[in-house]
Design a protein around this motif. Structure first.
Motif, PDB file in Angstrom:
ATOM      1  N   PHE A  86       6.938   4.870  58.352  1.00 34.48           N
ATOM      2  CA  PHE A  86       6.002   3.809  58.712  1.00 34.48           C
ATOM      3  C   PHE A  86       4.966   3.560  57.614  1.00 34.48           C
ATOM      4  O   PHE A  86       4.178   2.613  57.711  1.00 34.48           O
ATOM      5  N   VAL A  87       4.984   4.383  56.557  1.00 27.54           N
ATOM      6  CA  VAL A  87       4.127   4.114  55.405  1.00 27.54           C
ATOM      7  C   VAL A  87       4.456   2.743  54.816  1.00 27.54           C
ATOM      8  O   VAL A  87       3.590   2.072  54.247  1.00 27.54           O
ATOM      9  N   LYS A  88       5.687   2.328  54.973  1.00 24.17           N
ATOM     10  CA  LYS A  88       6.092   1.023  54.443  1.00 24.17           C
ATOM     11  C   LYS A  88       5.321  -0.126  55.086  1.00 24.17           C
ATOM     12  O   LYS A  88       5.242  -1.235  54.529  1.00 24.17           O
ATOM     13  N   HIS A 124       4.772   0.680  48.178  1.00 27.48           N
ATOM     14  CA  HIS A 124       5.192  -0.673  47.835  1.00 27.48           C
ATOM     15  C   HIS A 124       4.110  -1.360  47.020  1.00 27.48           C
ATOM     16  O   HIS A 124       2.959  -0.890  46.946  1.00 27.48           O
ATOM     17  N   LYS A 125       4.458  -2.440  46.426  1.00 30.50           N
ATOM     18  CA  LYS A 125       3.528  -3.172  45.569  1.00 30.50           C
ATOM     19  C   LYS A 125       2.321  -3.645  46.376  1.00 30.50           C
ATOM     20  O   LYS A 125       2.457  -4.091  47.515  1.00 30.50           O
ATOM     21  N   GLY A 126       1.134  -3.526  45.770  1.00 31.65           N
ATOM     22  CA  GLY A 126      -0.084  -3.973  46.416  1.00 31.65           C
ATOM     23  C   GLY A 126      -0.675  -2.981  47.390  1.00 31.65           C
ATOM     24  O   GLY A 126      -1.504  -3.346  48.222  1.00 31.65           O
ATOM     25  N   MET A 127      -0.307  -1.728  47.271  1.00 26.51           N
ATOM     26  CA  MET A 127      -0.757  -0.693  48.210  1.00 26.51           C
ATOM     27  C   MET A 127      -1.845   0.170  47.565  1.00 26.51           C
ATOM     28  O   MET A 127      -1.846   0.419  46.360  1.00 26.51           O
ATOM     29  N   LEU A 128      -2.780   0.626  48.402  1.00 31.14           N
ATOM     30  CA  LEU A 128      -3.859   1.528  47.967  1.00 31.14           C
ATOM     31  C   LEU A 128      -3.616   2.920  48.525  1.00 31.14           C
ATOM     32  O   LEU A 128      -3.329   3.074  49.711  1.00 31.14           O
ATOM     33  N   VAL A 129      -3.746   3.932  47.670  1.00 30.82           N
ATOM     34  CA  VAL A 129      -3.668   5.336  48.086  1.00 30.82           C
ATOM     35  C   VAL A 129      -4.972   6.020  47.680  1.00 30.82           C
ATOM     36  O   VAL A 129      -5.396   5.919  46.526  1.00 30.82           O
ATOM     37  N   VAL A 130      -5.608   6.699  48.637  1.00 34.63           N
ATOM     38  CA  VAL A 130      -6.854   7.416  48.359  1.00 34.63           C
ATOM     39  C   VAL A 130      -6.696   8.872  48.788  1.00 34.63           C
ATOM     40  O   VAL A 130      -6.354   9.143  49.939  1.00 34.63           O
ATOM     41  N   LEU A 131      -6.934   9.781  47.869  1.00 36.75           N
ATOM     42  CA  LEU A 131      -6.945  11.206  48.197  1.00 36.75           C
ATOM     43  C   LEU A 131      -8.357  11.589  48.615  1.00 36.75           C
ATOM     44  O   LEU A 131      -9.313  11.314  47.899  1.00 36.75           O
ATOM     45  N   GLU A 132      -8.481  12.210  49.798  1.00 38.18           N
ATOM     46  CA  GLU A 132      -9.792  12.665  50.281  1.00 38.18           C
ATOM     47  C   GLU A 132      -9.891  14.181  50.322  1.00 38.18           C
ATOM     48  O   GLU A 132     -10.978  14.729  50.449  1.00 38.18           O
ATOM     49  N   SER A 133      -8.784  14.882  50.232  1.00 38.44           N
ATOM     50  CA  SER A 133      -8.785  16.341  50.317  1.00 38.44           C
ATOM     51  C   SER A 133      -9.519  16.946  49.122  1.00 38.44           C
ATOM     52  O   SER A 133      -9.290  16.553  47.973  1.00 38.44           O
TER      53      SER A 133
END
Length: 437
Positions: A86-88, A124-133
């Motif tokens: 479902f990350v997609k 996918h293109k246009g996606m944001l990933v944020v690491l909080e750990s």
């Protein structure tokens, strides 16, 4: 429109779907705040029980309001799953998974790595990933970025990556996820802009932008190392004051009357929680790569690690005055949580106190109004009413100063009270029964 412009537009109009990986003390409150802000949120976790509880609207985190969680689930604003495919469907995802230490006090970033790999399959293109750990400086750029770029997408152009350290203080009545200032550092300026825009649309606290993920990672380590070292200092002062017959609590009360140049820290039976006992050692690990040994951090760690043993050594001496041995003594331990008024006992110093007491032959009886039962060292412990256990106890040790406790009654009914938290400071009667750290 570019990938950045499209994502910023979705964030602004709140049509973006946001994912949160890890539904623990950091992740679940973050997911709730994002859903309350008007976004559709998907929570990801590998534990079926957590996923089921969230989807049933049942809360398990103290800083989340039960009714709010239930309403968000009912409205379809928040749901949880163990299926990372479902990350997609998400436009942005935050990683809030544990970063523990192994038995050699080396960082274990396997949860971050595994979560990133799971995301990389569906990025996918246009996606944001944020690491909080919380982790050592360089993790976002050296570990997370390469894994995500294995997808063939380029960071800063096709997708956006940033680090924004969690700032969670369980039980804090004033500062929650919603109103605590947030630090954001992206791989590129565009990454920072997109990540900051997301948090600005969710949180009330100030969003402070820094030049890189490494700065944000180091900032978080500095926060917790500051506390780690100052607690180590005051614990060492407590040890010395004990030998000199000086009340450390009175010393601190006097010192904090100075309106500048001093900040009060308090001694205790050791360090606990998911941050302070662990995070500084992420820096000591990384420092070795640069041929530097963080001596002050490691020394503070040694002092803090010694405190549970110091507590039990003093308990043994107090029993000895009463002509009792630790071996065979019944000790009632009040509080297992690592701090007052919460149910979190991760890395709690009370656990080490229990270990040392039992190693010395004591029979340990546990009470914690927030923790009915727990497992430690392969053994299950149950909280029993202190009112029933106190009469037979040779000693009461206060390891957590929960507000629920009636300290007047405890002191009145106990034979000996060993107070490691200064919880009995307001008790006026039977002061001779009370012994401080």
């Amino acid at each position: 429109m570019s990938a950045k412009e499209i994502l910023l537009d979705k964030i602004k109009r709140k049509t973006a779907t946001i994912g949160v990986v890890g539904l623990g003390y950091v992740g679940l409150p973050l997911a709730v705040e994002k859903a309350k802000a008007g976004y559709r949120v998907i929570g990801f976790d590998v534990q079926d029980k957590k996923v089921q509880m969230v989807n049933e609207g049942h809360n398990y985190i103290g800083d989340v309001v039960d009714a709010e969680l239930a309403e968000l689930v009912k409205e379809g604003r928040l749901r949880a799953t163990t299926d990372f495919s479902f990350v997609k469907d998400v436009d942005a995802v935050a990683i809030a998974v544990p970063t523990p230490l192994d038995k050699f006090k080396q960082p274990d970033v396997s949860y971050v790595v595994n979560s990133t790999k799971s995301i990389a399959k569906y990025i996918h293109k246009g996606m944001l990933v944020v690491l909080e750990s919380t982790t050592y400086p360089g993790t976002t750029e050296e570990i997370v970025k390469p894994i995500l770029e294995e997808s063939g997408l380029k960071c800063g152009e096709d997708f956006f990556l940033a680090f924004s350290p969690e700032r969670v203080d369980p039980g804090n009545k004033q500062f929650k996820t919603k109103n605590t200032p947030k630090i954001v550092g992206g791989i590129t300026p565009d990454c920072t802009e997109v990540a900051a825009a997301m948090y600005e649309n969710v949180l009330e606290g100030t969003i402070h932008r820094v030049s890189s993920p490494a700065v944000a990672e180091m900032e978080k380590i500095l926060e917790n190392t500051f506390r780690h070292i100052n607690i180590g200092l005051v614990n060492e002062m407590a040890i010395l004051c004990k030998r000199m017959g000086i009340d450390i609590w009175e010393v601190i009360d006097a010192a904090k009357t100075k309106p500048y140049g001093y900040m009060a820290f308090y001694p205790g039976p050791g360090l606990g929680g998911h941050c302070i006992p662990l995070d500084p050692f992420y820096l000591t690990y990384k420092a070795r790569e640069y041929d530097y040994h963080t001596r002050l951090i490691e020394t503070a760690g040694e002092i803090n690690d010694f405190m549970p043993e110091f507590v039990v050594d003093n308990a043994m001496k107090l029993l000895n005055v009463e002509k009792k041995a630790l071996n065979g003594a019944k000790v009632l331990l009040l509080g297992v949580a690592y701090k007052k008024d919460i149910d979190d006992y991760r890395e709690s110093p009370a656990l080490k106190v229990i270990e040392h007491l039992e190693a010395g032959g004591a029979e340990v009886i546990i009470n914690d109004p927030y923790i009915p039962k727990f497992r430690h060292g392969g053994k299950e412990y149950f909280s029993v009413p202190w009112e029933e256990a106190i009469a037979d106890a040779d000693m009461v040790i206060i390891t957590t100063d929960h507000s629920d406790y009636n300290y007047e009654a405890i002191v009145e009914r106990a034979k000996i009270v060993y107070d490691t938290r200064n919880a009995t400071k307001e008790v006026k009667t039977n002061r001779k029964k009370i012994h401080k750290l």
